[in-house]
Design an enzyme around this catalytic site. Structure first.
Site, PDB file in Angstrom:
ATOM      1  N   ARG A   6      38.265 190.991 154.197  1.00  0.00           N
ATOM      2  CA  ARG A   6      37.643 191.528 153.096  1.00  0.00           C
ATOM      3  C   ARG A   6      38.654 191.524 151.914  1.00  0.00           C
ATOM      4  O   ARG A   6      39.781 192.114 152.071  1.00  0.00           O
ATOM      5  CB  ARG A   6      36.833 192.524 153.324  1.00  0.00           C
ATOM      6  CG  ARG A   6      35.650 192.648 153.973  1.00  0.00           C
ATOM      7  CD  ARG A   6      34.467 191.952 153.104  1.00  0.00           C
ATOM      8  NE  ARG A   6      33.327 191.770 153.885  1.00  0.00           N
ATOM      9  CZ  ARG A   6      32.839 190.690 154.351  1.00  0.00           C
ATOM     10  NH1 ARG A   6      33.493 189.441 154.764  1.00  0.00           N
ATOM     11  NH2 ARG A   6      31.585 190.538 155.199  1.00  0.00           N
ATOM     12  N   HIS A  35      35.048 182.015 150.101  1.00  0.00           N
ATOM     13  CA  HIS A  35      34.553 182.787 151.107  1.00  0.00           C
ATOM     14  C   HIS A  35      33.761 181.953 152.108  1.00  0.00           C
ATOM     15  O   HIS A  35      32.484 181.851 152.430  1.00  0.00           O
ATOM     16  CB  HIS A  35      33.309 183.765 150.773  1.00  0.00           C
ATOM     17  CG  HIS A  35      33.240 185.031 151.564  1.00  0.00           C
ATOM     18  ND1 HIS A  35      33.086 186.184 151.401  1.00  0.00           N
ATOM     19  CD2 HIS A  35      33.144 184.863 152.710  1.00  0.00           C
ATOM     20  CE1 HIS A  35      32.889 186.857 152.136  1.00  0.00           C
ATOM     21  NE2 HIS A  35      32.805 186.188 153.389  1.00  0.00           N
TER      22      HIS A  35
HETATM   23  N1  NAP Z   1      35.584 185.127 155.394  1.00  0.00           N
HETATM   24  C1  NAP Z   1      34.564 185.079 155.977  1.00  0.00           C
HETATM   25  O1  NAP Z   1      33.834 184.020 156.103  1.00  0.00           O
HETATM   26  C2  NAP Z   1      34.129 186.059 157.102  1.00  0.00           C
HETATM   27  C3  NAP Z   1      33.290 185.907 158.332  1.00  0.00           C
HETATM   28  C4  NAP Z   1      32.883 186.976 159.056  1.00  0.00           C
HETATM   29  C5  NAP Z   1      33.503 188.252 158.936  1.00  0.00           C
HETATM   30  N2  NAP Z   1      34.615 188.253 158.068  1.00  0.00           N
HETATM   31  C6  NAP Z   1      35.206 189.660 158.039  1.00  0.00           C
HETATM   32  O2  NAP Z   1      35.963 189.705 159.360  1.00  0.00           O
HETATM   33  C7  NAP Z   1      36.000 191.028 159.803  1.00  0.00           C
HETATM   34  C8  NAP Z   1      36.279 191.381 161.119  1.00  0.00           C
HETATM   35  O3  NAP Z   1      34.909 190.925 162.016  1.00  0.00           O
HETATM   36  P1  NAP Z   1      34.990 190.931 163.370  1.00  0.00           P
HETATM   37  O4  NAP Z   1      33.626 190.337 163.746  1.00  0.00           O
HETATM   38  O5  NAP Z   1      35.943 190.615 164.306  1.00  0.00           O
HETATM   39  O6  NAP Z   1      34.887 192.790 163.324  1.00  0.00           O
HETATM   40  P2  NAP Z   1      34.814 193.683 164.525  1.00  0.00           P
HETATM   41  O7  NAP Z   1      34.743 193.127 165.684  1.00  0.00           O
HETATM   42  O8  NAP Z   1      34.089 194.872 164.259  1.00  0.00           O
HETATM   43  O9  NAP Z   1      36.422 193.873 164.833  1.00  0.00           O
HETATM   44  C9  NAP Z   1      37.125 194.677 163.945  1.00  0.00           C
HETATM   45  C10 NAP Z   1      38.587 194.813 164.444  1.00  0.00           C
HETATM   46  O10 NAP Z   1      39.279 195.698 163.528  1.00  0.00           O
HETATM   47  C11 NAP Z   1      39.646 196.743 163.932  1.00  0.00           C
HETATM   48  N3  NAP Z   1      39.747 197.998 162.950  1.00  0.00           N
HETATM   49  C12 NAP Z   1      38.750 198.554 162.403  1.00  0.00           C
HETATM   50  N4  NAP Z   1      39.246 199.647 161.546  1.00  0.00           N
HETATM   51  C13 NAP Z   1      40.417 199.629 161.834  1.00  0.00           C
HETATM   52  C14 NAP Z   1      41.588 200.661 161.482  1.00  0.00           C
HETATM   53  N5  NAP Z   1      41.094 201.731 160.480  1.00  0.00           N
HETATM   54  N6  NAP Z   1      42.870 200.396 161.986  1.00  0.00           N
HETATM   55  C15 NAP Z   1      43.091 199.530 162.812  1.00  0.00           C
HETATM   56  N7  NAP Z   1      42.010 198.604 163.186  1.00  0.00           N
HETATM   57  C16 NAP Z   1      40.908 198.838 162.742  1.00  0.00           C
HETATM   58  C17 NAP Z   1      38.860 197.113 164.941  1.00  0.00           C
HETATM   59  O11 NAP Z   1      39.426 197.959 165.852  1.00  0.00           O
HETATM   60  P3  NAP Z   1      38.839 198.444 167.440  1.00  0.00           P
HETATM   61  O12 NAP Z   1      38.900 196.997 168.401  1.00  0.00           O
HETATM   62  O13 NAP Z   1      39.653 199.482 167.933  1.00  0.00           O
HETATM   63  O14 NAP Z   1      37.559 198.640 167.053  1.00  0.00           O
HETATM   64  C18 NAP Z   1      38.656 195.833 165.544  1.00  0.00           C
HETATM   65  O15 NAP Z   1      39.564 195.352 166.537  1.00  0.00           O
HETATM   66  C19 NAP Z   1      34.481 191.625 159.306  1.00  0.00           C
HETATM   67  O16 NAP Z   1      34.397 192.935 159.228  1.00  0.00           O
HETATM   68  C20 NAP Z   1      34.297 190.762 157.981  1.00  0.00           C
HETATM   69  O17 NAP Z   1      34.738 191.551 157.055  1.00  0.00           O
HETATM   70  C21 NAP Z   1      34.833 187.325 157.359  1.00  0.00           C
END
Ligand code: NAP
Length: 310
Positions: free
Chosen positions: A225, A273
């Site tokens: 993000r 994006h």
């Molecule tokens: N550019 C694009 O096209 C696109 C597409 C899809 C998603 N995204 C982005 O990618 C992000 C990640 O997606 P995801 O499905 O992998 O999310 P997710 O499964 O919720 O994973 C988030 C990861 O971030 C870690 N995290 C959250 N808060 C943290 C903090 N304060 N300190 C350290 N680590 C932290 C979490 O830790 P834990 O494992 O300990 O909970 C987890 O490992 C989404 O939120 C979105 O913003 C972008």
């Protein structure tokens, strides 16, 4: 009994999703009507995208759950009118797309491809290409997408370090957590990938001090993000030559305004994006499965932790 599912994303996506949702609900054995237009008091579930028509959930008096079509939930997680469980999207299409975007751009940086793609200058200067096993790559965020990316990068031979809120164990990946873990990841990452959600704890995480910890000439990829990065800090680090290049897919304001300094910067690549997109066929299966689970009294998949913000 049949349930009513309001499809509340952009209009174009309805054309793409309608058939997939009907097929997926048939396959999962649920009886569901999908439409973009129900009386608000007759809606049981909302298949929701932040750029769709619904921002106030209070008039949906029969609502059981909001089923997100996007992975990121930062714009809805603190919506005070949301008083039912919400799930977010985790699907194989999103995961595969992100793995391809991340490995593609990591390999581009690792192999220095830009120099050849943009530098056809008539000079024959062969150099021994580097090997992945000599390159250190860091990934912040080891969730659905980050963990798939670190596994793919490790499989290519990179020395991979990943950081998350809670400690993880992933074969072939050095997993770290906590403030010291973040510092250690940044200090060693020649290429850093941001795959964190946007929450109060992660906003502006990549600031001047943290960029300064990275090795000189390090490359940054941000498909997470936009607001994970302090924009001024990144521009400062690029202009000072400390950060070598950045490829940014997400921005604080989207679409990125035409006069934003990122567009004209010679050491920034912008992708609009597109790193990873929810695919209708696989996403519809997740929506149908969650309706099946809720109706059967089972726990839904991928429930948003509203206190943690993701
Ligand atoms: N550019 C694009 O096209 C696109 C597409 C899809 C998603 N995204 C982005 O990618 C992000 C990640 O997606 P995801 O499905 O992998 O999310 P997710 O499964 O919720 O994973 C988030 C990861 O971030 C870690 N995290 C959250 N808060 C943290 C903090 N304060 N300190 C350290 N680590 C932290 C979490 O830790 P834990 O494992 O300990 O909970 C987890 O490992 C989404 O939120 C979105 O913003 C972008």
């Amino acid at each position: 009994m049949s349930v009513n599912v309001l499809f509340a994303a952009s209009e174009e996506r309805w054309l793409e999703y309608q058939k997939s949702l009907e097929n997926a609900s048939f396959k999962s054995g649920i009886s569901a009507n999908f439409s973009t237009n129900f009386d608000n008091t007759e809606v049981d579930y909302i298949a929701y995208a932040p750029n769709g028509p619904v921002s106030d959930f209070s008039s949906y008096t029969r609502l059981k759950a909001v089923l997100g079509l996007w992975a990121g939930v930062e714009t809805v997680v603190d919506n005070p009118t949301l008083n039912v469980p919400m799930t977010r999207m985790v699907d194989s299409g999103l995961r595969e797309g992100m793995v391809e975007w991340v490995t593609g751009h990591v390999l581009r940086y690792h192999l220095g491809m830009d120099a050849h793609i943009m530098g056809q200058n008539g000079i024959w200067k062969p150099e021994c290409p580097p090997l992945a096993r000599h390159r250190k790559v860091g990934v912040l965020g080891l969730g659905a997408l980050g963990s798939a990316c670190v596994k793919a990068l490790a499989a290519l031979g990179f020395q991979v370090c990943g950081w998350s809120r809670t400690q993880k164990e992933i074969a072939g990946v050095k997993c770290l957590s906590g403030e010291q873990g973040l510092e250690d990841t940044l200090t060693q990452s020649e290429i850093l990938v941001l795959l964190l959600p946007l929450t109060p704890a992660t906003e502006n995480l990549i600031n001047t001090e943290r960029l300064a910890l990275m090795p000189k000439g390090a490359k940054l990829l941000n498909p997470g993000r936009g607001a994970l990065i302090d924009d001024e800090a990144l521009l400062g680090a690029l202009n000072a030559g400390h950060i070598g290049h950045a490829t940014l897919d997400t921005f604080r304001v989207e679409p990125l305004p035409a006069d934003h300094p990122y567009w004209a910067h010679e050491r920034i690549t912008i992708t609009p994006h597109l790193a990873s997109e929810t695919r209708a066929d696989t996403a519809a299966e997740v929506i149908a499965e969650n309706i099946r689970r809720f109706e059967a009294g089972e726990e839904m998949l991928f429930i948003v932790d509203r206190a943690a913000g993701y």
